[in-house]
Write an enzyme that holds these catalytic residues in place. Structure first.
Site, mmCIF file in Angstrom:
data_model
loop_
_atom_site.group_PDB
_atom_site.id
_atom_site.type_symbol
_atom_site.label_atom_id
_atom_site.label_comp_id
_atom_site.label_asym_id
_atom_site.label_seq_id
_atom_site.Cartn_x
_atom_site.Cartn_y
_atom_site.Cartn_z
ATOM 1 N N HIS A 1 -12.507 -5.169 3.098
ATOM 2 C CA HIS A 1 -11.838 -3.864 3.207
ATOM 3 C C HIS A 1 -12.766 -2.769 3.747
ATOM 4 C CE1 HIS A 1 -9.554 -6.439 0.669
ATOM 5 N NE2 HIS A 1 -9.866 -5.934 -0.486
ATOM 6 N N ASN B 1 -4.307 -5.126 -9.284
ATOM 7 C CA ASN B 1 -4.482 -3.737 -9.757
ATOM 8 C C ASN B 1 -3.678 -2.701 -8.971
ATOM 9 O OD1 ASN B 1 -6.426 -4.380 -11.838
ATOM 10 N ND2 ASN B 1 -7.820 -4.852 -10.159
ATOM 11 N N SER C 1 -11.427 -11.931 -9.362
ATOM 12 C CA SER C 1 -12.313 -11.756 -10.520
ATOM 13 C C SER C 1 -11.667 -12.195 -11.832
ATOM 14 C CB SER C 1 -12.770 -10.304 -10.612
ATOM 15 O OG SER C 1 -11.659 -9.453 -10.774
ATOM 16 N N ASP D 1 -3.919 -9.367 1.219
ATOM 17 C CA ASP D 1 -4.443 -9.013 -0.111
ATOM 18 C C ASP D 1 -3.431 -9.342 -1.222
ATOM 19 O OD1 ASP D 1 -6.413 -8.028 -1.924
ATOM 20 O OD2 ASP D 1 -5.362 -6.105 -2.024
ATOM 21 N N HIS E 1 -7.128 -12.981 3.713
ATOM 22 C CA HIS E 1 -7.532 -12.428 2.412
ATOM 23 C C HIS E 1 -6.324 -12.366 1.482
ATOM 24 C CE1 HIS E 1 -10.144 -10.121 -0.362
ATOM 25 N NE2 HIS E 1 -9.000 -9.603 -0.752
ATOM 26 N N CYS E 2 -6.244 -13.346 0.613
ATOM 27 C CA CYS E 2 -5.207 -13.335 -0.423
ATOM 28 C C CYS E 2 -5.775 -14.074 -1.626
ATOM 29 C CB CYS E 2 -3.920 -13.974 0.095
ATOM 30 S SG CYS E 2 -4.165 -15.640 0.688
#
Ligand code: NQM
Length: 297
Positions: free
Chosen positions: A182, A255, A78, A250, A32-33
């Site tokens: 997550h 954010n 996103s 991640d 997950h990146c």
């Protein structure tokens, strides 16, 4: 520390990650990146809710080297909307060491889905976080989920714990394997027997092909390193569902600019949630290979 540049673009990742003490097994996958841009080549979506600095494949591969990983799964973020060009570029320049998860317009054609598959995409992501996306049409998402079944893809779903109950009928109706980002963002301060973790375990128990990413201590544990609440809440998940868990950095931590996570420190959480070499191998190699490189697994 200034993480915003003159153009108002934000950096949410550290430029000086530590080298982890933990050595991942050979062939380990960061599952997950993301990549951001580079913007000059791959502009951000007009609907983007954050405007990051460039975090392209070169930086991702440098980090991977430092952390001791061999492969990445790039998840469309996103800020790039439904234009997967930056993600596809990351995969294309990786020499076969990356695969990806796309975000698609539900009106996408079968030919466009085929092109994504040829470009290394193996799943689609449905994002339900209101701060990240304007809408999340469940009926259209279900239609997409049916249409990707022929490609052998899975669905990645991102939501927060407060909507777990209302997500259940939708998740139950998805006709392909489901990966929850997550762990559906539980409050790990409640501990492994708290309402959020037990509710999430009930979801995992509801079907054998729901997987989850045991990721993001930095997002889920407000106490910060060494993320003790995350460790005590998540280790039982890894032990109860060893064949359905994935791990990822991640990076570049969208954010998270207020407290930049140390990627080496995140890697050092792994041996605390997966405490044997066998569990570590499943989490970092066998499981992600089955999902993203099934022809090699
Ligand atoms: O990186 C993540 O998984 C989480 C994100 C960003 C994200 O999902 C996106 O931009 O699509 C978040 O909570 O801000």
């Amino acid at each position: 520390m200034n993480t915003t540049d003159a153009d108002g673009r934000i950096r949410s990742w550290t430029l000086e990650p530590s080298t982890p003490r933990f050595t991942p097994p050979p062939g380990a996958v960061d599952a997950h990146c993301h990549v951001f841009g580079p913007q000059a080549q791959f502009p951000f979506s007009p609907k983007a809710k954050y405007l990051p600095q460039d975090a392209g494949p070169d930086a991702l591969f440098a980090l991977r080297e430092r952390l001791g990983f061999a492969r990445n799964v790039i998840v469309q973020a996103s800020c790039h909307g439904t234009d997967n060009a930056a993600t596809l570029n990351g995969i294309a320049v990786s020499g076969g060491t990356c695969r990806g998860v796309a975000v698609v317009d539900p009106a996408i054609s079968d030919a466009e889905l085929d092109a994504l598959h040829a470009g290394g995409i193996r799943g689609v992501r449905f994002n339900f976080l209101k701060r990240l996306v304007d809408d999340a049409p469940k009926d259209k998402f279900l239609d997409v989920a049916h249409r990707i079944a022929r490609l052998g893809w899975h669905v990645v779903v991102y939501f927060e714990a407060d909507i777990l109950d209302e997500m259940k009928p939708f998740l139950a109706a998805i006709p392909v394997p489901v990966v929850i980002d997550h762990m559906g963002r539980p409050d790990v301060r409640q501990g492994p027997d708290g309402a959020d973790m037990t509710g999430f375990r009930a979801l995992l128990d509801s079907r054998a092909d729901i997987w989850t990413k045991v990721t993001c201590p930095d997002r889920l544990d407000p106490a910060g390193p060494p993320y003790a609440d995350f460790v005590r809440s998540v280790r039982p998940i890894v032990e109860a569902y060893p064949d359905r868990v994935l791990w990822g950095t991640d990076w570049p931590h969208p954010n998270m600019e207020k407290v930049l996570p140390d990627d080496g420190g995140l890697v050092d959480v792994i041996p605390q949630i997966a405490v044997t070499a066998e569990l570590q191998h499943k989490l970092l190699v066998a499981n992600p290979m089955r999902l993203y490189w099934p022809e090699e697994a």
